[in-house]
Design a protein around this motif. Sequence first.
Motif, PDB file in Angstrom:
ATOM      1  N   UNK A 267       0.831  -1.191   0.000  1.00  0.00           N
ATOM      2  CA  UNK A 267       0.000   0.000   0.000  1.00  0.00           C
ATOM      3  C   UNK A 267       0.876   1.256   0.000  1.00  0.00           C
ATOM      4  N   UNK A 268       1.932   1.254   0.829  1.00  0.00           N
ATOM      5  CA  UNK A 268       2.828   2.407   0.878  1.00  0.00           C
ATOM      6  C   UNK A 268       3.512   2.630  -0.462  1.00  0.00           C
ATOM      7  N   UNK A 269       3.947   1.555  -1.086  1.00  0.00           N
ATOM      8  CA  UNK A 269       4.580   1.664  -2.402  1.00  0.00           C
ATOM      9  C   UNK A 269       3.596   2.178  -3.445  1.00  0.00           C
ATOM     10  N   UNK A 270       2.341   1.717  -3.337  1.00  0.00           N
ATOM     11  CA  UNK A 270       1.314   2.194  -4.260  1.00  0.00           C
ATOM     12  C   UNK A 270       1.031   3.679  -4.066  1.00  0.00           C
ATOM     13  N   UNK A 271       1.012   4.117  -2.805  1.00  0.00           N
ATOM     14  CA  UNK A 271       0.810   5.539  -2.525  1.00  0.00           C
ATOM     15  C   UNK A 271       1.964   6.362  -3.114  1.00  0.00           C
ATOM     16  N   UNK A 272       3.168   5.901  -2.924  1.00  0.00           N
ATOM     17  CA  UNK A 272       4.317   6.623  -3.461  1.00  0.00           C
ATOM     18  C   UNK A 272       4.237   6.727  -4.979  1.00  0.00           C
ATOM     19  N   UNK A 273       3.876   5.633  -5.623  1.00  0.00           N
ATOM     20  CA  UNK A 273       3.781   5.629  -7.092  1.00  0.00           C
ATOM     21  C   UNK A 273       2.708   6.603  -7.565  1.00  0.00           C
ATOM     22  N   UNK A 274       1.561   6.590  -6.908  1.00  0.00           N
ATOM     23  CA  UNK A 274       0.481   7.485  -7.315  1.00  0.00           C
ATOM     24  C   UNK A 274       0.892   8.946  -7.176  1.00  0.00           C
ATOM     25  N   UNK A 275       1.550   9.275  -6.067  1.00  0.00           N
ATOM     26  CA  UNK A 275       1.979  10.659  -5.841  1.00  0.00           C
ATOM     27  C   UNK A 275       2.929  11.119  -6.938  1.00  0.00           C
ATOM     28  N   UNK A 276       3.880  10.261  -7.282  1.00  0.00           N
ATOM     29  CA  UNK A 276       4.844  10.606  -8.332  1.00  0.00           C
ATOM     30  C   UNK A 276       4.161  10.678  -9.685  1.00  0.00           C
ATOM     31  N   UNK A 277       3.264   9.706  -9.968  1.00  0.00           N
ATOM     32  CA  UNK A 277       2.554   9.694 -11.254  1.00  0.00           C
ATOM     33  C   UNK A 277       1.702  10.940 -11.454  1.00  0.00           C
ATOM     34  N   UNK A 278       1.236  11.516 -10.340  1.00  0.00           N
ATOM     35  CA  UNK A 278       0.408  12.718 -10.433  1.00  0.00           C
ATOM     36  C   UNK A 278       1.241  13.991 -10.479  1.00  0.00           C
ATOM     37  N   UNK A 279       2.557  13.811 -10.597  1.00  0.00           N
ATOM     38  CA  UNK A 279       3.432  14.960 -10.746  1.00  0.00           C
ATOM     39  C   UNK A 279       3.829  15.642  -9.450  1.00  0.00           C
TER      40      UNK A 279
END
Length: 451
Positions: free
Chosen positions: A139-151
Amino acid sequence: MTKQTTDLFTHRSSTQEFLFSRSHDASGDRDRPSNRTDGESVGTAPLKCHFPELLDHRELTDAIDARMGSASVLFAMAVQFQWPDLSGTDDTTVPEAMIAAVTPLAETCHANGGIWGQIGDDRFVCVFADLDESDGMKMAEGLQKRIVDEGQSPVTIGVATHPTLDDTRVQIVENAQKALVHAGFFGSGAINRFDSVSLNISGDRRYQAGDVAGAMDEYKKGLLFDPTDANLYNSLGVCHGVQKNYENALAAFENAIRLAPEEMMPRYNKGYILLLQEDREAALEDFLAADKIEPGIFEVVFHIGQTYVGLNDLDSARPYLESATGANSRSGPAFRGLGACLAGLGLSKEAIQAYKQAVKLNPTDAASLSNLGDLYIQRNESLEVASALCEQSVCLSPENGLFRHRLAQAFFLMDRLDQALEEFEKAVALGHDSQSRIEEIQSRLLEAKAS
């Protein structure tokens, strides 16, 4: 320890003569997560208008007990954001960029049935019931990816679980924060689990703040996590040493040496404890072993030299004291020690240069001032300089009989007998054996009157 964790502890600082391998963040750099674990509430009002479910620190810990008391497993995630430039905004205005940055965290928390709170200006903790570490890390890794993907700028994340050792449920928040501080060493985008190194870093911070007992609690707790961590034993030994509990200090350093025989610091620290116990021969053995592991470390070569001096082996002491002044050219004590060694070897010219450097580095070093003056007196040269140096040493240490005796000697050689007599008498009153000089001056003064 893994390569990743040992890299955290490459910076050495000498604290009360012990070598203490402390975390780089002890200076409190602004770009690293702060270690607020005291439960102090942080104002949430501005963000709460946009995220009504957001709690403050105390509300969060209360909610853990109230809402998650029956859960067998808890997972916590502490997150630090890199906020945009907030200059020009007031305390009641929340920039859209900040809201956009926090939204993925709020939605992740809501989607997984968690509760979340603000624990610092740029830090938040989410707590989830019945979520194990494996799924929590995903979940933490997914949150990190989403934050980066959203710029957005990458966040730093520290995670913790309950049960952990004998910690209470609410301590999961504190543990996640310690993991976050640990993660800060690896830069933005890092995700780090709470572990023995997190506790080591927390202990280092407490130690640097003067909370030795609190630091010891952290190191001991870290050893419950990892009883093979030599650095924790070394740090614990330093604390015992500072508290003058030498038996426990030695035991801790010996454990560190057993676990990491290639490490220099615990070997040196053990030697320093032995030196404090006045066992010079045993101390020297450990100092020499430390120097063999990692040659040329200032504290090590300095104490080798000083220990040889204490054993009256000045020839052996000299190269180590010279090495110490080379390793730390700003150390007055090293130059003073070298001066004493050179003087003892009869090398007065060289000793004068060493003492001059000691005085230059520390103009209030009474011993170096007096010793330098005494060398000029022994050489019967620069007596005005000698008397000035000795006078300064007496001003700094007026209760030192030896210093007064040397000042009197300078006056005597300059034929300032009245002043010499006065200082010799003060030296005697302070316990120094100057009586023969007093009698000599009195005899000369009587002869002068008779003639």
